[in-house]
Design an enzyme around this catalytic site. Sequence first.
Site, PDB file in Angstrom:
ATOM      1  CD  GLU A  32     111.113  16.069 106.554  1.00 34.85           C
ATOM      2  OE1 GLU A  32     111.809  16.595 107.434  1.00 34.85           O
ATOM      3  OE2 GLU A  32     109.911  16.328 106.392  1.00 34.85           O
ATOM      4  CG  ASN A  44     100.571  21.304 105.187  1.00 36.48           C
ATOM      5  OD1 ASN A  44      99.361  21.154 105.340  1.00 36.48           O
ATOM      6  ND2 ASN A  44     101.142  21.308 103.994  1.00 36.48           N
ATOM      7  CE  LYS A  56      94.153  28.966  96.983  1.00 41.80           C
ATOM      8  NZ  LYS A  56      94.009  27.511  96.934  1.00 41.80           N
ATOM      9  N   GLY A  88     111.652  18.290  99.739  1.00 45.38           N
ATOM     10  CA  GLY A  88     110.558  18.453 100.691  1.00 45.38           C
ATOM     11  C   GLY A  88     109.304  17.723 100.269  1.00 45.38           C
ATOM     12  N   GLY A 114     110.446  19.674 108.140  1.00 44.90           N
ATOM     13  CA  GLY A 114     111.901  19.631 108.219  1.00 44.90           C
ATOM     14  C   GLY A 114     112.573  20.720 107.405  1.00 44.90           C
ATOM     15  N   GLY A 147     105.245  17.328  99.247  1.00 50.09           N
ATOM     16  CA  GLY A 147     104.282  18.031  98.409  1.00 50.09           C
ATOM     17  C   GLY A 147     104.514  17.830  96.930  1.00 50.09           C
TER      18      GLY A 147
HETATM   19  N1  COA Z   1      99.047  32.003  99.558  1.00 54.31           N
HETATM   20  C1  COA Z   1      97.975  31.217  99.769  1.00 54.31           C
HETATM   21  N2  COA Z   1      97.863  29.951  99.301  1.00 54.31           N
HETATM   22  C2  COA Z   1      98.876  29.492  98.540  1.00 54.31           C
HETATM   23  C3  COA Z   1     100.016  30.254  98.250  1.00 54.31           C
HETATM   24  C4  COA Z   1     100.076  31.562  98.792  1.00 54.31           C
HETATM   25  N3  COA Z   1     101.132  32.347  98.589  1.00 54.31           N
HETATM   26  N4  COA Z   1     100.833  29.520  97.481  1.00 54.31           N
HETATM   27  C5  COA Z   1     100.253  28.327  97.299  1.00 54.31           C
HETATM   28  N5  COA Z   1      99.070  28.312  97.933  1.00 54.31           N
HETATM   29  C6  COA Z   1      98.121  27.196  97.988  1.00 54.31           C
HETATM   30  C7  COA Z   1      97.879  26.533  96.643  1.00 54.31           C
HETATM   31  O1  COA Z   1      96.926  27.263  95.900  1.00 54.31           O
HETATM   32  C8  COA Z   1      97.379  25.168  97.072  1.00 54.31           C
HETATM   33  O2  COA Z   1      96.036  25.303  97.497  1.00 54.31           O
HETATM   34  P1  COA Z   1      94.952  24.172  97.212  1.00 54.31           P
HETATM   35  O3  COA Z   1      95.419  22.994  98.021  1.00 54.31           O
HETATM   36  O4  COA Z   1      93.684  24.779  97.722  1.00 54.31           O
HETATM   37  O5  COA Z   1      95.003  23.937  95.728  1.00 54.31           O
HETATM   38  C9  COA Z   1      98.207  24.869  98.345  1.00 54.31           C
HETATM   39  O6  COA Z   1      98.704  26.156  98.775  1.00 54.31           O
HETATM   40  C10 COA Z   1      99.374  23.919  98.109  1.00 54.31           C
HETATM   41  O7  COA Z   1     100.183  24.452  97.118  1.00 54.31           O
HETATM   42  P2  COA Z   1     100.839  23.600  95.966  1.00 54.31           P
HETATM   43  O8  COA Z   1     101.218  24.580  94.902  1.00 54.31           O
HETATM   44  O9  COA Z   1      99.966  22.461  95.547  1.00 54.31           O
HETATM   45  O10 COA Z   1     102.188  23.098  96.638  1.00 54.31           O
HETATM   46  P3  COA Z   1     102.623  21.835  97.483  1.00 54.31           P
HETATM   47  O11 COA Z   1     101.655  20.699  97.498  1.00 54.31           O
HETATM   48  O12 COA Z   1     103.971  21.531  96.965  1.00 54.31           O
HETATM   49  O13 COA Z   1     102.681  22.391  98.983  1.00 54.31           O
HETATM   50  C11 COA Z   1     103.492  23.721 100.808  1.00 54.31           C
HETATM   51  C12 COA Z   1     103.357  23.562  99.279  1.00 54.31           C
HETATM   52  C13 COA Z   1     104.359  24.948 101.083  1.00 54.31           C
HETATM   53  C14 COA Z   1     102.114  23.888 101.449  1.00 54.31           C
HETATM   54  C15 COA Z   1     104.161  22.422 101.361  1.00 54.31           C
HETATM   55  O14 COA Z   1     105.357  22.176 100.677  1.00 54.31           O
HETATM   56  C16 COA Z   1     104.482  22.541 102.847  1.00 54.31           C
HETATM   57  O15 COA Z   1     103.616  22.336 103.697  1.00 54.31           O
HETATM   58  N6  COA Z   1     105.728  22.911 103.181  1.00 54.31           N
HETATM   59  C17 COA Z   1     106.157  23.100 104.564  1.00 54.31           C
HETATM   60  C18 COA Z   1     106.803  21.879 105.126  1.00 54.31           C
HETATM   61  C19 COA Z   1     108.032  21.498 104.373  1.00 54.31           C
HETATM   62  O16 COA Z   1     108.539  22.224 103.535  1.00 54.31           O
HETATM   63  N7  COA Z   1     108.593  20.361 104.643  1.00 54.31           N
HETATM   64  C20 COA Z   1     109.794  19.988 103.913  1.00 54.31           C
HETATM   65  C21 COA Z   1     110.670  19.091 104.560  1.00 54.31           C
HETATM   66  S1  COA Z   1     110.116  17.466 104.075  1.00 54.31           S
END
Ligand code: COA
Length: 513
Positions: free
Chosen positions: A290, A380, A404, A265, A384, A267
């Site tokens: 993807e 976001n 956090k 995925g 996918g 990120g």
């Molecule tokens: N509650 C609130 N905030 C949370 C959290 C929770 N349980 N867990 C993580 N976060 C916050 C982090 O603190 C971070 O915040 P910041 O940007 O202010 O520092 C942010 O979410 C992103 O987390 P991070 O640990 O850096 O993970 P990431 O960059 O790998 O992103 C998702 C994680 C889930 C947001 C991202 O993978 C996503 O949008 N996924 C949905 C879409 C997807 O999975 N697509 C995959 C197919 S390609």
Amino acid sequence: MDQINERIRLPRLRERLMSPEAAAALFKDGMTVGMSGFTRAGDCKAVPFALAERAAHEPLRITLMTGASLGNDIDKVLTEARVIARRIPFQSDPTLRRQINAGEVMFIDQHLSETVEQLRSGQIAPVDIAVVEATAITENGGIVPTTSVGNSASFAVLAKKIIVEINLTMPTGLEGLHDIYIPTYRPHRLPIPLISPDQRIGLPYIPVDPEKIVGIVITQKADSPSNVLPPDAETNAIAGHLNEFLAHEVKAGRLSPALQPLQAGIGTIANAVLHGMLDSPFQNLRMYSEVLQDSTIELIDAGRLSFASASSITLSKGLYERVLNNLEHYKSRLMLRPQEISNHPEVIRRLGLICINTALECDIYGNVNSTHVGGSHMMNGIGGSGDFARNAHLSVFVTKSIAKNGAISSIVPMVSHVDHTEHDTDIFVTEHGLADLRGLAPRERARQVIENCADPLYRDLLRDYFMRASRRGGHTPHLLEEAFAWHLRFNQEGSMLGKQPHAQAAAPALAEA
Ligand code: COA
């Protein structure tokens, strides 16, 4: 001019060159617009800005569909100009996110494989104008995309009018990287004839009626670089646990040393986990994903990954330049497809993918929230992840156990929003360990998740919740009056632990209970 002739190979189309402002004048208030762009790659880089300028002087609100998120601050600029009334199917921009969560922009958070299927079957409003970034237009008017395909092919095929942005910074060598296959109409649809990630099943360009191309705009802006963070101690630990588990599966004869094709995925975390495969014993890996991030190129360069198929390439600046400057080397190892093919349930199930996606939070029974902070606020979108998790050979979710600085536990009694149900999740991994949930009933799953994945700060609280819920009974035991108490506590007191670190007696490990 030679360069323009080389890029626009159907001579009569050269007469349709125009400025971004002239192209923007073709749009009307209330239109549905399909733009190219998928996770910051291959987005249109001139027309959106001209639309924002027009909106400063007259009402211009549109439904904006893309492949996925956009770079170059396009979503930000269009949001600030109040151009976006409705947004489909994914975004990752903080300004747009704020407007979505304020209820000012209507966001339709969709499985990425589904958008063009709904367009094709007339279930959502048709695309009035498609705006597609291209490397070139072929002799027969076909559009050669750039660093992503996303939904561009079906947007262009289904739209009433097309505007093409020819980006001169994109090397002409990109031609041949794409494989455009569009499923036939129901009820006589044929199977998608893809049985291997490296197979070509379509055309190297988007086939359109050249008369629909009403404008061609020249641009010279690069894609925005990827914004993922480098691996850290926690993501390295997550990668280590997953590699150990996969090596065990190989030893048990359930996987070969080449594993199954991989999907990872978007990120920071998923990229870091794939990066961790550099230190694994696996060889001859293949990807059917993807988005291709830095880790894909690192694995190719290390000789670990033999082929990667996806819908876009989103890289940090250095790797972006390396790939675009050495296309002849990489082109035989990469292929870009429409997102409905990269994410198609039929193909994912047939190829038997190992899918690695990221959770914001997951609960003790295996449900996953990937999208909504605190159950209500969009991050976001599902992207996918649902296409892949439901149809995977092995559906893996990764997350850091806390967020956090420990004020949030990513493992909670009940997720505050469900994107992936317990039926779609096989393996959970945090920096503390891995829970293998295959073949387990809810009560068995909870023990694995709590003991292997939860942070020690929260482990006793989870044990206590689960034990009291279990005494009350049920197949999936819960204390409904407490299930969201952790989220409420975070909202009211700034930490799921409350103001005081929890002083309750340590609960015994669940194996002892
Ligand atoms: N509650 C609130 N905030 C949370 C959290 C929770 N349980 N867990 C993580 N976060 C916050 C982090 O603190 C971070 O915040 P910041 O940007 O202010 O520092 C942010 O979410 C992103 O987390 P991070 O640990 O850096 O993970 P990431 O960059 O790998 O992103 C998702 C994680 C889930 C947001 C991202 O993978 C996503 O949008 N996924 C949905 C879409 C997807 O999975 N697509 C995959 C197919 S390609």
